[in-house]
Scaffold this active site. Structure first.
Site, PDB file in Angstrom:
ATOM      1  N   HIS A 112      52.121  51.200  42.682  1.00 37.23           N
ATOM      2  CA  HIS A 112      50.906  51.503  42.913  1.00 37.23           C
ATOM      3  C   HIS A 112      50.729  53.056  43.812  1.00 37.23           C
ATOM      4  O   HIS A 112      49.823  53.663  43.223  1.00 37.23           O
ATOM      5  CB  HIS A 112      50.239  50.364  43.762  1.00 37.23           C
ATOM      6  CG  HIS A 112      49.046  50.602  44.491  1.00 37.23           C
ATOM      7  ND1 HIS A 112      47.856  49.901  44.028  1.00 37.23           N
ATOM      8  CD2 HIS A 112      48.398  51.171  45.558  1.00 37.23           C
ATOM      9  CE1 HIS A 112      46.850  50.186  44.826  1.00 37.23           C
ATOM     10  NE2 HIS A 112      47.260  51.067  45.761  1.00 37.23           N
ATOM     11  N   GLU A 113      51.474  53.142  44.595  1.00 37.85           N
ATOM     12  CA  GLU A 113      51.752  54.437  45.226  1.00 37.85           C
ATOM     13  C   GLU A 113      51.892  55.744  44.273  1.00 37.85           C
ATOM     14  O   GLU A 113      51.353  56.568  44.476  1.00 37.85           O
ATOM     15  CB  GLU A 113      52.402  54.480  46.574  1.00 37.85           C
ATOM     16  CG  GLU A 113      52.099  53.340  47.630  1.00 37.85           C
ATOM     17  CD  GLU A 113      50.761  53.152  48.141  1.00 37.85           C
ATOM     18  OE1 GLU A 113      50.021  54.510  48.070  1.00 37.85           O
ATOM     19  OE2 GLU A 113      50.122  52.370  48.376  1.00 37.85           O
TER      20      GLU A 113
ATOM     21  N   HIS B 161      48.648  56.808  42.666  1.00 35.79           N
ATOM     22  CA  HIS B 161      48.017  57.343  43.521  1.00 35.79           C
ATOM     23  C   HIS B 161      48.498  58.836  43.576  1.00 35.79           C
ATOM     24  O   HIS B 161      47.825  59.877  43.465  1.00 35.79           O
ATOM     25  CB  HIS B 161      48.089  57.007  44.816  1.00 35.79           C
ATOM     26  CG  HIS B 161      46.971  56.015  45.313  1.00 35.79           C
ATOM     27  ND1 HIS B 161      45.910  56.217  45.078  1.00 35.79           N
ATOM     28  CD2 HIS B 161      47.167  54.781  45.882  1.00 35.79           C
ATOM     29  CE1 HIS B 161      45.144  55.094  45.605  1.00 35.79           C
ATOM     30  NE2 HIS B 161      45.840  54.171  46.026  1.00 35.79           N
TER      31      HIS B 161
ATOM     32  N   GLU C  88      41.558  54.557  43.759  1.00 35.73           N
ATOM     33  CA  GLU C  88      42.275  52.990  43.538  1.00 35.73           C
ATOM     34  C   GLU C  88      42.470  52.495  41.935  1.00 35.73           C
ATOM     35  O   GLU C  88      43.481  51.758  41.632  1.00 35.73           O
ATOM     36  CB  GLU C  88      41.654  51.895  44.164  1.00 35.73           C
ATOM     37  CG  GLU C  88      41.696  52.058  45.651  1.00 35.73           C
ATOM     38  CD  GLU C  88      42.925  52.215  46.209  1.00 35.73           C
ATOM     39  OE1 GLU C  88      43.919  51.637  45.601  1.00 35.73           O
ATOM     40  OE2 GLU C  88      43.119  52.746  47.425  1.00 35.73           O
TER      41      GLU C  88
END
Lengths: 473, 473
Positions: free
Chosen positions: A268-269, A272, A298
């Site tokens: 997830h990060e 980003h 997101e």
């Protein structure tokens, strides 16, 4: 053109200052010694005040008016940049300086209190500081209604995260979603009950997990190890990414007996982070180089985490590598078992580890609570009660303590009201983006199978990341 | 009094800003991803410029004049504070803003180049950037002669590190010192040849060294582990301490086969750190709360490193604990052998690991080179040549590559000209401080033997640290 150039110079300085503050905020969330919180609160309050003075400098207003009066010579990008500067100027000018520094200080204090409250699972430690922050945030929202053209305080905050979005739209989308999801979750939870998940809680030493996450995020394209790396990985209570072009930092929270948090939180990060690094570098010191919306941000994180990271094809290739880092922990677990476990539907307490189906319900609960708070229907003291009740109702989950309940997320401590909807909007966006990807690269999954994540990630870079804040969502 | 209060408010903001920059500089030396250097250079240049504008704000000049005109109502501390503000205002006002941001940018670049040059042992990588920085530093020195009341450019820089110090005094002290030291070093080197030192290079895994250093610095009084810790330990190519009251950070450079670097480097930085945290907290946002001089700072670091840390009494107590962290590496090494090895006199190449006797010669070489550079007798390109020659002459040491020679220290890359003498001045101060300590606590060494470092450290806190910048050295 001269006014535009002068304006751009001022924005450059402002963004340099703001991104420097970003480093100090990152430090506060990852490295700061505990005793330094009050001192840091003073420092950040002062910096917020200076930043506010810089943005609301009347010279910017004069230059803006000049540029707007005679904007035929500007190209499309410059026109967009001018609009973005105008919005930023109007928003900041609507806020009194006193509020800015009071908020900055209160955020430092409430973040520190939240840390303590979470580690002792005691809402009452956090409550008085969150109350103070909410009062300030409501004040902010009142001031921002006019420049955002919204009619509700909450909508003012929401529209800053997600341009043109209102709670009327979100409520409609979320209500439909909730109504379809609650029965679906029940159905699939039952279906998934037979799936083997015991190995999710196998003990994997944190040192091994660190090595795995480093390899994994570099594999998907976030460079943290080469000689020209623009990224790094740290640890924090709550995973987050702080990114400004060539200086992009993600965090992970490791649990010895929950390696899936590190894997999917890490992906997830990384999503980003890759986005943060892949914006058009020519716009480094322009608002154009920022984010289009929190939801678009997101969508990129959840694209890598879910659409790429939970696909069988991704693990076709990477599973052997994961095994190489986990020292036999997954010896008796087949690829198929691993992928199924990564996609199991099961209501749980924690948002960041929720599966794709229950995730939106976690968000909807937070959104409903925020709406109550801003309409005055709910007091901060009663958040845990409402939280726990809704978790029972929507997810059939019983919350036993606040650390696993209303204290799990750090957003409110940061004053991030109106942010949570972005996660689910981001999920919806990522589905729409997937549709287009499938047209452009029909065999993208096949490529994942043979270890090429690049084709997908490069497509995202070109079509989403590079364009940064060129368009509203 | 009203003007004084207003002045103090302005200084508070300036110090909050400056200490925030300190965090960003610390980050640049410990955490920054390599690709972010150019971006960071822009950020720091902009911040230096803002800081300069804040300090040279004409309002400060007006308030200062007001306060100075009518200062009878001020107490002694306030008078000292006013003098310190005046000096700071005059120094900054003498420097053009353009120079400030050019220097800041160049320091970021030369630091990055120095890192690269050191790791490849190639002076020519560093040379062009150091040349640019030296040109800027000479310009700075020219501007500062008037406000410091000095007659040589180098003295202007020196007096900023060490108030009232001139190169005439330093040259005299250092010449005497060199003349006595060169024969003494020869004599004691011969005497020490029989001392057992093989275990200094025993392999101790870095993970074990980290645990040892954490215990050691906490033992001497730098809290990095409690719930209210105001300190932390990180790693960097060159050990340093960055301290602002409750936020104090030291670094260590670990070598698997040189644990003494971690031990004595760790004690040195712990000395800085304890001092940094123990200033009068009421002066947190006053210049009074800063450092008296670089030499006084170094005296505290070298007091803990040498006077405490190399004493047999210190190890009487701590040696068993060290053994507990080193997993048998020192099994066959007696306490006496360990202490002797820690005090062996032997000319070497590296300043930070030099023994107490040869250390000053390392400093004198750097000082002489700086004098040559500022008087135009030496070019940057020729530094390694002169460096190596002097090491042969004063220490009988042959330098084989620049990484172990002129590239070993980071000071010049930071533009810290005139700083090196402080180390030896600090050593001299620490000897003077020891004399007073022995009168006040005759049995301070006995206390070390039984594990009480507190009595000594508390004495330093009360008599030196707490007083911060109340007096010139």
């Amino acid at each position: 053109m001269d006014s535009y150039r002068k304006l751009q110079e001022k924005i450059k300085t402002i963004l340099q200052f703001q991104s420097s503050m970003g480093i100090i905020q990152w430090d506060m969330r990852t490295k700061i010694p505990p005793r330094a919180y009050p001192q840091r609160a003073d420092q950040l309050a002062m910096m917020s005040q200076i930043l506010h003075q810089m943005i609301t400098n009347p010279e910017i207003g004069i230059l803006l008016a000049d540029v707007e009066k005679d904007n035929q010579s500007l190209d499309q990008n410059q026109k967009r940049e001018t609009e973005l500067i105008r919005l930023s100027f109007n928003l900041s000018s609507a806020l009194p300086e006193k509020l800015i520094s009071a908020e900055a200080k209160q955020i430092s204090i409430s973040t520190s209190r939240w840390n303590k409250a979470k580690s002792t699972s005691d809402w009452t430690i956090f409550q008085p500081e969150l109350e103070k922050l909410l009062t300030l945030s409501k004040e902010r929202a009142d001031y921002l209604m006019e420049p955002t053209g919204t009619t509700l305080p909450y909508d003012a905050l929401l529209s800053i995260q997600e341009p043109e979005m209102t709670s009327t739209i979100v409520t409609k989308v979320f209500t439909d979603l909730r109504k379809s999801l609650v029965p679906l979750v029940k159905k699939y939870t039952a279906k998934c009950r037979e799936i083997r998940v015991d190995f999710k809680n196998y003990r994997v030493p944190i040192e091994d997990q660190r090595k795995l996450v480093t390899d994994l995020v570099n594999y998907v394209g976030f460079d943290t190890i080469s000689e020209t790396a623009g990224g790094r990985i740290d640890e924090s209570a709550h995973p987050f990414t702080s990114s400004y072009f060539d200086d992009t930092r993600m965090t992970v929270h490791y649990y010895e007996e929950d390696i899936f948090q590190a894997i999917f939180g890490g992906l997830h990060e990384a999503g980003h982070s890759i986005q943060g690094q892949s914006r058009n570098p020519q716009w480094k010191w322009m608002i154009l180089g920022g984010k289009s919306s929190a939801g678009i941000n997101e969508s990129q994180a959840r694209f890598i985490e879910n659409i790429v990271g939970r696909s069988p094809e991704f693990w076709d290739y990477y599973y052997e590598r994961l095994r190489g880092f986990t020292n036999g922990a997954f010896e008796g677990v087949s690829l198929d078992e691993f992928v199924r476990a990564a996609n199991v539907i099961k209501p749980t307490k924690i948002r960041v580890t929720a599966d794709e189906m229950t995730y939106a319900l976690h968000i909807i609960i937070r959104y409903e609570i925020e709406l109550y708070l801003f309409s005055g229907k709910l007091e901060v003291a009663d958040i845990p009660h409402v939280w726990n009740e809704k978790f029972g109702k929507y997810l059939g989950v019983e919350i036993e303590n606040d650390a696993e309940g209303a204290l799990q997320d750090t957003h409110w401590a940061w004053g991030y009201w109106g942010y949570f909807p972005s996660y689910t909007l981001g999920n919806i966006y990522s589905g729409m983006i997937l549709e287009t990807l499938e047209k452009d690269i029909p065999d993208w999954k096949g490529k994942l199978s043979v270890g090429s994540v690049d084709s997908t990630v490069d497509w995202l870079k070109t079509n989403i990341h590079f364009k940064a804040n060129l368009y509203n969502p």
